[in-house]
Design a protein around this motif. Sequence first.
Motif, PDB file in Angstrom:
ATOM      1  N   GLY A  83     -12.561 -20.638  50.897  1.00 18.44           N
ATOM      2  CA  GLY A  83     -12.067 -19.546  51.956  1.00 18.44           C
ATOM      3  C   GLY A  83     -12.845 -19.616  52.919  1.00 18.44           C
ATOM      4  N   GLN A 117      -9.589 -19.005  55.355  1.00 21.70           N
ATOM      5  CA  GLN A 117      -9.049 -17.076  55.964  1.00 21.70           C
ATOM      6  C   GLN A 117      -8.186 -16.569  56.896  1.00 21.70           C
ATOM      7  N   ASN A 148      -4.986 -17.245  53.682  1.00 23.64           N
ATOM      8  CA  ASN A 148      -4.640 -16.782  52.851  1.00 23.64           C
ATOM      9  C   ASN A 148      -4.065 -15.147  53.636  1.00 23.64           C
ATOM     10  N   MET A 200     -10.286 -14.720  48.655  1.00 19.28           N
ATOM     11  CA  MET A 200      -9.160 -15.215  48.992  1.00 19.28           C
ATOM     12  C   MET A 200      -7.926 -14.987  47.546  1.00 19.28           C
TER      13      MET A 200
END
Length: 375
Positions: free
Chosen positions: A177, A182, A185, A235
Motif C-alpha cells: 500500500g 497505490q 491497485n 489496497m
Amino acid sequence: MLPKLFSPIKVGRSLLAHRVVYCPQTRLRASSEHVPVPLMAKYYDQRTTEGGLLITEGASVSGNIGGYPFTPGIYNEQQIEGWQDITKAVHNKGGSIYIQLWHPGRATSSALMPGGKPPVSASAIAIKGKNMAGADYEVPHALEQEEINEVIDMFAQASKNAISAGFDGVEIHGANGYLIDQFINASSNTRTDKYGGSIENRGRFALEITAAVSKAIGEDRTGIRFSPWTEYQDMIDDTPYQTWGYLMDKLQENHPDLAYIHFIEPRDDYLIPAGDPKQPTDKETDSIEPFRKAWKGPIITAGGYTTDVKRAFETAEKYENTLVGFGRSFISNPDLVYRLKNNLPLNPYDRSTFYTQGSVGYTDYPFYNEKDSSN
Ligand SMILES: Cc1cc2nc3c(=O)[nH]c(=O)nc-3n(C[C@H](O)[C@H](O)[C@H](O)COP(=O)(O)O)c2cc1C
C-alpha cells in the motif's frame, strides 16, 4: 541430503549459500535526522550469515516525501556513510545486503512533509482510518506527469546512492500500500491519463521505476517486491492474477536479468496479533504459483513462514529458483538460520517493541549459543 533451503543459489551478482532471507522490516531505530546509527549496524550484523541475503527496512528515496519518524533515508551523504557501516559489517561476515527503496505516497502525514504540504498519491483518495500519529489520513495530492518524472528520478538517484553505500543491490518497494502499490491497485488509482484505468496503465509507474533503476545500477542489482493480496492501507484489486500477471510478463520481457522478484503470500498474517479473532481470510486457492510461469528468475516468497516453518522447507524443496523470506521470526531470532538448520526452537517475538526506539526488542534477543551474542 541437505534440504534445498540450505543449498546455494545465485541472486543478482551474489552467490548465496542458502535461501533463508531476512525480510525488509521497518524498526524505527534510525536517528531523528533519518540517518542509520551504529545500533542498526549491530542489528544487521547479528542477523548476517555467510552466503545469506538481508533486505533492509524501507529507506526513503527523498527527504521531501514524508515517511515516518525514525525511518532511515538514502538521499544524503550522512545516510550513505551511516549505511556504509552496515554494509561493511555484513560483507565482513560474507553476507549480501539489498536496501529497500521506499516512497510512502499517501501513507504519511502533512506534518512530516516539507512546508506542511499534503502527501502525494496516484489519485486524491485518502486511506480510511488513522495514521501512525492517531490523526485521520489526509486526502493526497494526485501526482502530475512532471512530478511522476521527479519520483522516478528519486528512485534512480537513491539506487546510485545505495551502490555508493556498498549495497549489493536494491529492492524497489512495490508492496503493502505504498506509492507504487497505490498506482497498481484500482482502489487507489482512478486516474484517467496513461497511469490509470487499464492494468497496463496502472502498472506503468512500477515498470518505469524498474527501468530507471535498472538503467542506473544494472538489472542484476535490482529487485522488486509486490503484495497482490495485501489489503493493508485500503489496497483492493479485483483481478490480482491479471494485474500482477501483466507485471510479471513485462518484467520477464524487458528485464529478465533482475536479481529477483519478491512476493508476499496471500496467507500473510503479520499485521494480525496472535489470538486476534480476525485471522487471514481463507485464500487457500490463491497462490503465487501462476506468477512463476511468467517470471523465470529467482523468486523470494514471504509471509506466514514465521508461523509455519515447515512450509518454508517444503516451498524451497518444491519450487525451482525460490528463496524464503522471514520477517518476525528473524526479528526475535538473530541466529534464525542456525536454528532452522539445526531444528532448534525459536524465540517468540514481542510485537510491543517492533516500532519502539533503542536496543530493547532490537539487539537483545538471545542467541541459541550465548557465545555468539557478543557479535
Ligand atoms: C515490524 C515489521 C515491519 C515491517 N516493515 C516492512 C517494510 O519496511 N517493508 C516491507 O516490504 N515489509 C515490511 N514488513 C513485512 C515483512 O517484510 C514480511 O512480509 C511480513 O512480516 C511477513 O513475514 P513473517 O510472517 O515471516 O513475519 C514488516 C513486518 C514487520 C513485522
